[in-house]
Design a protein around this motif. Structure first.
Motif, PDB file in Angstrom:
ATOM      1  N   ALA A 326      -6.371 -34.145 -19.868  1.00 29.39           N
ATOM      2  CA  ALA A 326      -7.492 -34.911 -19.322  1.00 29.39           C
ATOM      3  C   ALA A 326      -7.598 -34.711 -17.814  1.00 29.39           C
ATOM      4  CB  ALA A 326      -7.313 -36.394 -19.656  1.00 29.39           C
ATOM      5  N   LEU A 327      -6.421 -34.697 -17.157  1.00 27.57           N
ATOM      6  CA  LEU A 327      -6.434 -34.476 -15.711  1.00 27.57           C
ATOM      7  C   LEU A 327      -6.927 -33.071 -15.368  1.00 27.57           C
ATOM      8  CD1 LEU A 327      -3.085 -36.215 -14.678  1.00 27.57           C
ATOM      9  CD2 LEU A 327      -5.406 -37.012 -14.213  1.00 27.57           C
ATOM     10  N   LEU A 328      -6.512 -32.076 -16.167  1.00 23.32           N
ATOM     11  CA  LEU A 328      -6.991 -30.716 -15.932  1.00 23.32           C
ATOM     12  C   LEU A 328      -8.489 -30.606 -16.159  1.00 23.32           C
ATOM     13  CD1 LEU A 328      -4.137 -28.601 -17.580  1.00 23.32           C
ATOM     14  CD2 LEU A 328      -4.677 -28.791 -15.146  1.00 23.32           C
ATOM     15  N   HIS A 329      -8.957 -31.338 -17.187  1.00 23.33           N
ATOM     16  CA  HIS A 329     -10.392 -31.335 -17.454  1.00 23.33           C
ATOM     17  C   HIS A 329     -11.150 -31.964 -16.292  1.00 23.33           C
ATOM     18  CE1 HIS A 329     -14.106 -31.446 -19.783  1.00 23.33           C
ATOM     19  NE2 HIS A 329     -14.228 -32.721 -19.458  1.00 23.33           N
ATOM     20  N   ALA A 330     -10.601 -33.092 -15.800  1.00 16.76           N
ATOM     21  CA  ALA A 330     -11.235 -33.750 -14.654  1.00 16.76           C
ATOM     22  C   ALA A 330     -11.191 -32.843 -13.432  1.00 16.76           C
ATOM     23  CB  ALA A 330     -10.530 -35.079 -14.362  1.00 16.76           C
ATOM     24  N   GLU A 331     -10.075 -32.113 -13.268  1.00 21.29           N
ATOM     25  CA  GLU A 331      -9.950 -31.189 -12.148  1.00 21.29           C
ATOM     26  C   GLU A 331     -10.982 -30.071 -12.252  1.00 21.29           C
ATOM     27  OE1 GLU A 331      -7.761 -29.902  -8.627  1.00 21.29           O
ATOM     28  OE2 GLU A 331      -7.963 -31.784  -9.729  1.00 21.29           O
ATOM     29  N   ALA A 332     -11.134 -29.541 -13.475  1.00 16.94           N
ATOM     30  CA  ALA A 332     -12.114 -28.476 -13.674  1.00 16.94           C
ATOM     31  C   ALA A 332     -13.532 -28.979 -13.408  1.00 16.94           C
ATOM     32  CB  ALA A 332     -11.998 -27.936 -15.098  1.00 16.94           C
ATOM     33  N   GLN A 333     -13.790 -30.214 -13.864  1.00 15.67           N
ATOM     34  CA  GLN A 333     -15.119 -30.790 -13.628  1.00 15.67           C
ATOM     35  C   GLN A 333     -15.364 -30.987 -12.130  1.00 15.67           C
ATOM     36  OE1 GLN A 333     -15.756 -34.443 -15.689  1.00 15.67           O
ATOM     37  NE2 GLN A 333     -17.905 -34.615 -15.104  1.00 15.67           N
ATOM     38  N   ARG A 334     -14.302 -31.432 -11.427  1.00 19.87           N
ATOM     39  CA  ARG A 334     -14.451 -31.623  -9.986  1.00 19.87           C
ATOM     40  C   ARG A 334     -14.742 -30.296  -9.289  1.00 19.87           C
ATOM     41  NH1 ARG A 334     -11.721 -31.143  -5.333  1.00 19.87           N
ATOM     42  NH2 ARG A 334     -10.004 -30.093  -6.393  1.00 19.87           N
ATOM     43  N   ASP A 337     -18.265 -29.386  -9.927  1.00 20.06           N
ATOM     44  CA  ASP A 337     -19.204 -30.144  -9.079  1.00 20.06           C
ATOM     45  C   ASP A 337     -19.187 -29.597  -7.653  1.00 20.06           C
ATOM     46  OD1 ASP A 337     -19.822 -31.680 -11.259  1.00 20.06           O
ATOM     47  OD2 ASP A 337     -18.445 -33.329 -10.717  1.00 20.06           O
ATOM     48  N   GLU A 338     -17.972 -29.297  -7.164  1.00 20.38           N
ATOM     49  CA  GLU A 338     -17.882 -28.759  -5.805  1.00 20.38           C
ATOM     50  C   GLU A 338     -18.581 -27.399  -5.699  1.00 20.38           C
ATOM     51  OE1 GLU A 338     -13.793 -28.659  -4.783  1.00 20.38           O
ATOM     52  OE2 GLU A 338     -13.643 -30.827  -4.389  1.00 20.38           O
ATOM     53  N   MET A 339     -18.377 -26.585  -6.730  1.00 18.26           N
ATOM     54  CA  MET A 339     -19.035 -25.270  -6.714  1.00 18.26           C
ATOM     55  C   MET A 339     -20.550 -25.402  -6.746  1.00 18.26           C
ATOM     56  SD  MET A 339     -16.823 -22.903  -6.385  1.00 18.26           S
ATOM     57  CE  MET A 339     -17.836 -21.499  -6.844  1.00 18.26           C
ATOM     58  N   ARG A 340     -21.051 -26.341  -7.550  1.00 12.65           N
ATOM     59  CA  ARG A 340     -22.505 -26.549  -7.590  1.00 12.65           C
ATOM     60  C   ARG A 340     -23.026 -27.018  -6.235  1.00 12.65           C
ATOM     61  NH1 ARG A 340     -21.293 -28.367 -12.801  1.00 12.65           N
ATOM     62  NH2 ARG A 340     -21.074 -30.511 -12.100  1.00 12.65           N
ATOM     63  N   GLN A 341     -22.272 -27.963  -5.641  1.00 15.76           N
ATOM     64  CA  GLN A 341     -22.686 -28.466  -4.333  1.00 15.76           C
ATOM     65  C   GLN A 341     -22.674 -27.347  -3.290  1.00 15.76           C
ATOM     66  OE1 GLN A 341     -20.380 -31.760  -2.983  1.00 15.76           O
ATOM     67  NE2 GLN A 341     -21.428 -31.928  -1.033  1.00 15.76           N
ATOM     68  N   GLN A 342     -21.593 -26.505  -3.353  1.00 18.26           N
ATOM     69  CA  GLN A 342     -21.519 -25.393  -2.406  1.00 18.26           C
ATOM     70  C   GLN A 342     -22.643 -24.385  -2.643  1.00 18.26           C
ATOM     71  OE1 GLN A 342     -17.590 -23.801  -2.729  1.00 18.26           O
ATOM     72  NE2 GLN A 342     -16.613 -25.594  -1.767  1.00 18.26           N
ATOM     73  N   ASN A 343     -22.971 -24.168  -3.904  1.00 15.69           N
ATOM     74  CA  ASN A 343     -24.075 -23.248  -4.216  1.00 15.69           C
ATOM     75  C   ASN A 343     -25.404 -23.777  -3.669  1.00 15.69           C
ATOM     76  OD1 ASN A 343     -22.494 -21.369  -5.499  1.00 15.69           O
ATOM     77  ND2 ASN A 343     -22.758 -22.291  -7.532  1.00 15.69           N
TER      78      ASN A 343
END
Length: 421
Positions: A326-334, A337-343
């Protein structure tokens, strides 16, 4: 808005969950072990109590049998004594007749080995075995006691060796009197200790249990099964100090645990004193025998505890992996989100760059910039909004000279105007 925890926060969360999970597993297993341990402890006490009751019942039963044998021997000796007194009163002791009568009584009581009759000096006159050997028993304590005491009760001696055979015997005796009430002699009944060995050998007391008979001086009368050590021999008075202390503190009966010298192993022991006679009956049972069922229970309990521990460990591992996933999934989601924001930021920057790199409409006079919305903005404002550039105000040398020239011209013009007035 990003609701995910920062990296160090996620690590703390993961470590905290792992610690809580380990503590939880330990506490659950500790509780299970305490419950099973308490159950096994109570079960062991229950088996100890059953063993104690078993030895008590066995000792009581043997004491009853032992006392019954001596009670029957007392009746037989009384009968022979009455016959001896009758003959004395009539015409004196007829050895042949009295021997035949004694032999008849022995046949009635097969437990008895021999019956003998003595005169007042302790010389054996006759007996059930028709012996003619000259034997004197006046040195025996039971003879002196009967001779010096008019009480005609049965006297049972400690374990003694027969004067003729040299075999260990349990001896009981009664006094018989002359017609005037004076001491005439004693009637003796003997029981070979082999009879008690035979009696005890029919008892099932387990592989490591034992039953025995001792006299008041702790001399061993009978023991089953016998060991090879000297303490197992008939006549041995070797007993543990605890046994001596228990008999001194509890003269009638007691149950306790003690370590046997014969094999250095603990046993449950019950002794019981014969009601009217100076003998003790011992019944012992070994935990090796009576704890067999408890050991099976303990083995089952240990196996179940191990299975429970394995299951809780497996469950904890599964939960930990689930939490980590679950933590890895949350990490991947984060990261997503960061990649989308950076894009998005990159696309915006590219758009600004494209705007700055294209053809920009600028006023030839005021230098304002025409925007995509067809409005005019100051150059500084436009560049600030469409790039990362920042402005600071200053003045170049040419403009500085131009401004000074203009300032001098204005000043001269103002002076001429003043002079004209």
């Amino acid at each position: 808005m990003n609701n995910t925890l920062p990296a160090h926060g996620r690590l703390r969360c993961k470590d905290s969950f792992c610690t809580s999970l380990v503590v939880g597993v330990i506490l659950v297993n500790l509780f299970a072990y305490l419950m099973v341990g308490n159950s096994l402890y109570n079960s062991r006490k229950h088996y100890d109590k059953l063993a104690e009751v078993s030895t008590q019942n066995l000792a009581k039963s043997l004491e009853g049998n032992f006392s019954d044998i001596l009670d029957k021997l007392n009746i037989v000796l009384f009968s022979v004594g009455e016959e001896a007194e009758r003959q004395l009163a009539a015409h004196g002791i007829d050895r042949g007749s009295l021997s035949a009568y004694a032999k008849q009584q022995v046949q009635i009581l097969p437990e008895a080995d021999k019956i003998a009759i003595t005169d007042r000096a302790g010389n054996v006159l006759c007996g059930s075995d028709s012996t003619t050997e000259a034997v004197n028993i006046s040195d025996r304590p039971y003879f002196s006691r009967l001779r010096d005491n008019a009480d005609r009760q049965l006297v049972v001696s400690p374990l003694l060796k027969g004067k003729v055979t040299g075999q260990w015997k349990v001896i009981a005796a009664r006094r018989y009197d002359n017609a005037d009430g004076s001491f005439a002699g004693v009637v003796i009944g003997t029981i070979d200790v082999a009879y008690f060995d035979k009696l005890l050998s029919h008892l099932d007391i387990g592989k490591y249990g034992a039953v025995g008979v001792r006299d008041a001086d702790f001399k061993l009368v009978a023991l089953h099964p016998k060991g090879k050590e000297p303490a197992s021999r008939i006549g041995s008075d070797v007993v543990s100090q605890k046994t001596r202390a228990m008999i001194q503190a509890n003269p009638v009966t007691a149950s306790y645990k003690t370590v046997f010298a014969r094999d250095n192993k603990e046993r449950m022991v019950t002794f019981r004193k014969a009601a009217k006679y100076p003998y003790y009956i011992f019944a012992t049972i070994s935990p090796v025998d009576y704890m067999t069922s408890w050991r099976k229970e303990a083995l089952v309990g240990v196996v179940l505890l191990l299975l429970f521990s394995a299951m809780t460990a497996a469950s904890a591992r599964f939960l930990y992996k689930s939490k980590a996933s679950a933590l890895l999934h949350a990490e991947a989601q984060r990261y997503g989100d960061e990649m989308r924001q950076q894009n998005e930021e990159l696309n915006a920057a590219l758009a600004r760059i494209k705007r700055l790199e294209g053809i920009i409409s600028i006023c030839s006079y005021c230098k304002k910039i025409r925007t995509e919305q067809q409005s005019w903005e100051q150059l500084e404002k436009y560049l600030s909004e469409h790039s990362d550039a920042m402005f600071s105000h200053g003045i170049c040398p040419d403009c500085a000279d131009e401004q000074q020239r203009l300032f001098r011209e204005v000043a001269l013009s103002h002076k001429d105007c003043t002079n004209s007035h």
